[in-house]
Design a protein around this motif. Structure first.
Motif, PDB file in Angstrom:
ATOM      1  N   GLY A  21      -1.505  -0.849  -2.552  1.00 46.26           N
ATOM      2  CA  GLY A  21      -2.824  -1.418  -2.814  1.00 46.26           C
ATOM      3  C   GLY A  21      -3.238  -2.320  -1.674  1.00 46.26           C
ATOM      4  N   PRO A  22      -4.451  -2.858  -1.743  1.00 47.74           N
ATOM      5  CA  PRO A  22      -4.967  -3.695  -0.667  1.00 47.74           C
ATOM      6  C   PRO A  22      -4.097  -4.913  -0.375  1.00 47.74           C
ATOM      7  CG  PRO A  22      -6.665  -3.311  -2.340  1.00 47.74           C
ATOM      8  CD  PRO A  22      -5.410  -2.668  -2.820  1.00 47.74           C
ATOM      9  N   GLU A  23      -3.484  -5.490  -1.420  1.00 48.81           N
ATOM     10  CA  GLU A  23      -2.661  -6.683  -1.203  1.00 48.81           C
ATOM     11  C   GLU A  23      -1.432  -6.362  -0.360  1.00 48.81           C
ATOM     12  OE1 GLU A  23      -1.498  -4.367  -4.569  1.00 48.81           O
ATOM     13  OE2 GLU A  23      -3.402  -5.403  -4.314  1.00 48.81           O
ATOM     14  N   ALA A  24      -0.862  -5.182  -0.510  1.00 50.90           N
ATOM     15  CA  ALA A  24       0.294  -4.785   0.310  1.00 50.90           C
ATOM     16  C   ALA A  24      -0.133  -4.593   1.763  1.00 50.90           C
ATOM     17  CB  ALA A  24       0.922  -3.509  -0.244  1.00 50.90           C
ATOM     18  N   LEU A  25      -1.282  -3.962   1.962  1.00 53.77           N
ATOM     19  CA  LEU A  25      -1.784  -3.783   3.326  1.00 53.77           C
ATOM     20  C   LEU A  25      -2.082  -5.125   3.973  1.00 53.77           C
ATOM     21  CD1 LEU A  25      -4.138  -0.728   2.788  1.00 53.77           C
ATOM     22  CD2 LEU A  25      -1.863  -0.741   3.813  1.00 53.77           C
ATOM     23  N   ASP A  26      -2.706  -6.021   3.226  1.00 55.87           N
ATOM     24  CA  ASP A  26      -2.994  -7.361   3.751  1.00 55.87           C
ATOM     25  C   ASP A  26      -1.700  -8.066   4.164  1.00 55.87           C
ATOM     26  OD1 ASP A  26      -5.723  -7.050   3.334  1.00 55.87           O
ATOM     27  OD2 ASP A  26      -5.742  -8.186   1.448  1.00 55.87           O
ATOM     28  N   ARG A 103       8.328  -7.553   2.707  1.00 56.89           N
ATOM     29  CA  ARG A 103       8.887  -6.938   1.486  1.00 56.89           C
ATOM     30  C   ARG A 103       7.745  -6.429   0.601  1.00 56.89           C
ATOM     31  NH1 ARG A 103      14.300  -7.548   0.485  1.00 56.89           N
ATOM     32  NH2 ARG A 103      15.346  -8.890   1.992  1.00 56.89           N
ATOM     33  N   TRP A 104       7.826  -5.146   0.324  1.00 64.87           N
ATOM     34  CA  TRP A 104       6.853  -4.485  -0.550  1.00 64.87           C
ATOM     35  C   TRP A 104       7.581  -4.074  -1.823  1.00 64.87           C
ATOM     36  CZ3 TRP A 104       3.718  -0.311   2.591  1.00 64.87           C
ATOM     37  CH2 TRP A 104       2.702  -0.942   3.326  1.00 64.87           C
ATOM     38  N   ASN A 105       7.881  -5.029  -2.687  1.00 65.83           N
ATOM     39  CA  ASN A 105       8.684  -4.741  -3.873  1.00 65.83           C
ATOM     40  C   ASN A 105       8.021  -3.762  -4.832  1.00 65.83           C
ATOM     41  OD1 ASN A 105      10.732  -6.436  -2.966  1.00 65.83           O
ATOM     42  ND2 ASN A 105       9.728  -8.232  -3.834  1.00 65.83           N
TER      43      ASN A 105
END
Length: 153
Positions: A21-26, A103-105
């Motif tokens: 999602g956008p938060e992971a990309l950010d 980290r992308w948990n």
């Protein structure tokens, strides 16, 4: 796509990620944009346990870096299919890039066996490893991991 990129920073992503999602990309972009690191790399929630244990998935396809660190288009075209990540690692190490591990948990990459079936997935993994170690021999891959861990921002 890399050749056509007009901006200084390039974001590379695997196309089959789950939970992205956008938060992971950010989160992946932020350390480079803020100047806290020269490059960033993801550590997905389902990365193999050795990578999670050492805090680095050195073959992750999710990365942010200056386009200048990627190298010449003809060098990229000469790489085997799964040689890009090893090539990028080599360039990052040579440039002594400060590496942010993000980290992308909640993000996962589906296992090849889940996409293709058990035996076809195993064969695909074997081919991927062969490409990787054609780009950087196994003994140098271990040195890459050590160097990248030392370069963590």
């Amino acid at each position: 796509g890399i050749e056509a990129a007009a901006q200084e920073l390039v974001l590379l992503l695997d196309s089959d990620l789950l939970g992205l999602g956008p938060e992971a990309l950010d989160a992946l972009i932020a350390p480079v944009r803020a100047g806290q690191a020269d490059v960033s790399i993801s550590l997905r929630g389902n990365s193999p346990w050795p990578w999670r244990a050492i805090g680095l998935d050195y073959i992750s396809g999710e990365r942010v870096m200056p386009k200048a660190l990627i190298g010449a288009a003809e060098d990229l075209r000469a790489l085997p299919r799964f040689g890009l990540e090893m090539h990028l690692n080599r360039r990052w190490i040579a440039a002594q890039s400060r590496i942010a591990v993000v980290r992308w948990n909640t993000v996962a990459s589906p296992w090849k066996g889940a996409k293709r079936g058990r035996w076809a997935g195993i064969l695909a993994d074997v081919k991927m490893l062969a490409d990787m170690f054609r780009t950087v021999p196994l003994h140098r891959a271990a040195a890459q991991i050590q160097a990248m861990r030392r370069l963590r921002a």
